[in-house]
Design a protein around this motif. Structure first.
Motif, PDB file in Angstrom:
ATOM      1  N   ASP A   1      -2.802   2.301   6.614  1.00  0.00           N
ATOM      2  CA  ASP A   1      -2.454   3.716   6.775  1.00  0.00           C
ATOM      3  C   ASP A   1      -2.823   4.593   5.575  1.00  0.00           C
ATOM      4  O   ASP A   1      -2.125   5.574   5.290  1.00  0.00           O
ATOM      5  CB  ASP A   1      -0.960   3.870   7.074  1.00  0.00           C
ATOM      6  N   VAL A   2      -3.902   4.276   4.898  1.00  0.00           N
ATOM      7  CA  VAL A   2      -4.369   5.163   3.827  1.00  0.00           C
ATOM      8  C   VAL A   2      -5.375   6.132   4.451  1.00  0.00           C
ATOM      9  O   VAL A   2      -6.584   5.911   4.450  1.00  0.00           O
ATOM     10  CB  VAL A   2      -5.003   4.379   2.658  1.00  0.00           C
ATOM     11  N   PHE A   3      -4.836   7.206   5.010  1.00  0.00           N
ATOM     12  CA  PHE A   3      -5.651   8.209   5.699  1.00  0.00           C
ATOM     13  C   PHE A   3      -5.795   9.494   4.895  1.00  0.00           C
ATOM     14  O   PHE A   3      -6.439  10.433   5.356  1.00  0.00           O
ATOM     15  CB  PHE A   3      -5.041   8.533   7.064  1.00  0.00           C
ATOM     16  N   SER A   4      -5.185   9.539   3.721  1.00  0.00           N
ATOM     17  CA  SER A   4      -5.254  10.731   2.885  1.00  0.00           C
ATOM     18  C   SER A   4      -5.155  10.301   1.431  1.00  0.00           C
ATOM     19  O   SER A   4      -4.662   9.201   1.130  1.00  0.00           O
ATOM     20  CB  SER A   4      -4.105  11.688   3.221  1.00  0.00           C
ATOM     21  N   PRO A   5      -5.603  11.145   0.506  1.00  0.00           N
ATOM     22  CA  PRO A   5      -5.452  10.792  -0.913  1.00  0.00           C
ATOM     23  C   PRO A   5      -3.987  10.643  -1.307  1.00  0.00           C
ATOM     24  O   PRO A   5      -3.648   9.798  -2.142  1.00  0.00           O
ATOM     25  CB  PRO A   5      -6.136  11.954  -1.640  1.00  0.00           C
ATOM     26  N   GLU A   6      -3.124  11.437  -0.698  1.00  0.00           N
ATOM     27  CA  GLU A   6      -1.697  11.325  -0.998  1.00  0.00           C
ATOM     28  C   GLU A   6      -1.150   9.961  -0.566  1.00  0.00           C
ATOM     29  O   GLU A   6      -0.277   9.383  -1.227  1.00  0.00           O
ATOM     30  CB  GLU A   6      -0.923  12.442  -0.295  1.00  0.00           C
ATOM     31  N   ALA A   7      -1.687   9.431   0.539  1.00  0.00           N
ATOM     32  CA  ALA A   7      -1.247   8.114   1.013  1.00  0.00           C
ATOM     33  C   ALA A   7      -1.686   7.015   0.053  1.00  0.00           C
ATOM     34  O   ALA A   7      -0.971   6.024  -0.124  1.00  0.00           O
ATOM     35  CB  ALA A   7      -1.795   7.851   2.408  1.00  0.00           C
ATOM     36  N   ALA A   8      -2.851   7.178  -0.567  1.00  0.00           N
ATOM     37  CA  ALA A   8      -3.305   6.188  -1.555  1.00  0.00           C
ATOM     38  C   ALA A   8      -2.347   6.141  -2.738  1.00  0.00           C
ATOM     39  O   ALA A   8      -2.001   5.061  -3.241  1.00  0.00           O
ATOM     40  CB  ALA A   8      -4.719   6.529  -2.019  1.00  0.00           C
ATOM     41  N   VAL A   9      -1.909   7.302  -3.179  1.00  0.00           N
ATOM     42  CA  VAL A   9      -0.936   7.364  -4.275  1.00  0.00           C
ATOM     43  C   VAL A   9       0.377   6.737  -3.838  1.00  0.00           C
ATOM     44  O   VAL A   9       0.994   5.946  -4.573  1.00  0.00           O
ATOM     45  CB  VAL A   9      -0.716   8.820  -4.722  1.00  0.00           C
ATOM     46  N   ARG A  10       0.817   7.051  -2.632  1.00  0.00           N
ATOM     47  CA  ARG A  10       2.110   6.582  -2.131  1.00  0.00           C
ATOM     48  C   ARG A  10       2.138   5.064  -1.989  1.00  0.00           C
ATOM     49  O   ARG A  10       3.123   4.423  -2.383  1.00  0.00           O
ATOM     50  CB  ARG A  10       2.407   7.241  -0.789  1.00  0.00           C
TER      51      ARG A  10
END
Length: 203
Positions: free
Chosen positions: A84-93
């Motif tokens: 579920d890494v669909f956004s840069p924010e998700a990569a950070v999360r």
């Protein structure tokens, strides 16, 4: 025991580091990622990737990161978190929650290879660059197909393009008409002819 024997054999048979990718378990009631991770580390696996879903989940529902966090805390080899890494924010999360060493981007990059650059910026605390204009993104999609044709052949590349090109149109208003055209493409010349209309009509 069988898993250990297989991993030992693979690690002994090659001179390069062996990595392993697993899911969290067979189903939500039978998660075994922690046990498999321990076996992997003991048998010489150099790095472990964990997708935050079970085999039964497939790609349904939301990925759960708790198991990845538990495994990361239990082993000393590098752990890559995936799911579920669909956004840069998700990569950070995903990295913040799991403590993993690396975030793996999979389906999130379909039609959006700029996600890697954006995620790298987010993880380093820099401003996230915006997506290029649609025309530039579409030119990238066409170039992807052209390169595929060079390395494989035009027929195979165009069959694959029917799927991949539609990802670049995800979220674009009024794109369904062109998606129907894309799944009928057979040659690069047809793609180039259609591309002019796509860049003219879509934004």
């Amino acid at each position: 025991a069988l898993v250990a024997r297989i991993l030992e054999a693979v690690c002994a048979a090659v001179s390069v580091p062996v990595t392993l990718k697993i899911r969290t378990g067979w189903d939500r009631e039978h998660r075994n990622a922690l046990a498999i991770a321990g076996i992997a580390e003991q048998t010489g696996v150099a790095m472990l990737t964990i997708h935050g879903r079970t085999r039964e989940d497939g790609f349904r529902g939301e990925a759960e990161y708790e198991t990845i966090r538990t495994v990361k805390a239990a082993v000393s080899i590098p752990v890559i978190a995936n799911g579920d890494v669909f956004s840069p924010e998700a990569a950070v999360r995903i990295l913040k929650f799991t403590g993993a060493d690396i975030a793996m981007i999979g389906r999130g990059s379909f039609g959006n290879p700029w996600l890697f650059e954006q995620s790298a910026a987010a993880l380093s605390g820099r401003d996230i660059p915006p997506l290029p204009p649609f025309a530039e993104r579409w030119d990238t999609a066409v170039r992807q197909v052209e390169l595929s044709a060079q390395y494989q052949n035009e027929r195979v590349a165009m069959l694959q393009a029917r799927h991949h090109l539609c990802w670049y149109l995800k979220g674009i208003s009024h794109a369904n008409y062109y998606k129907e055209k894309i799944v009928q493409l057979s040659t690069l010349s047809e793609l180039h002819a259609l591309s002019a209309s796509i860049k003219r009509d879509l934004r």
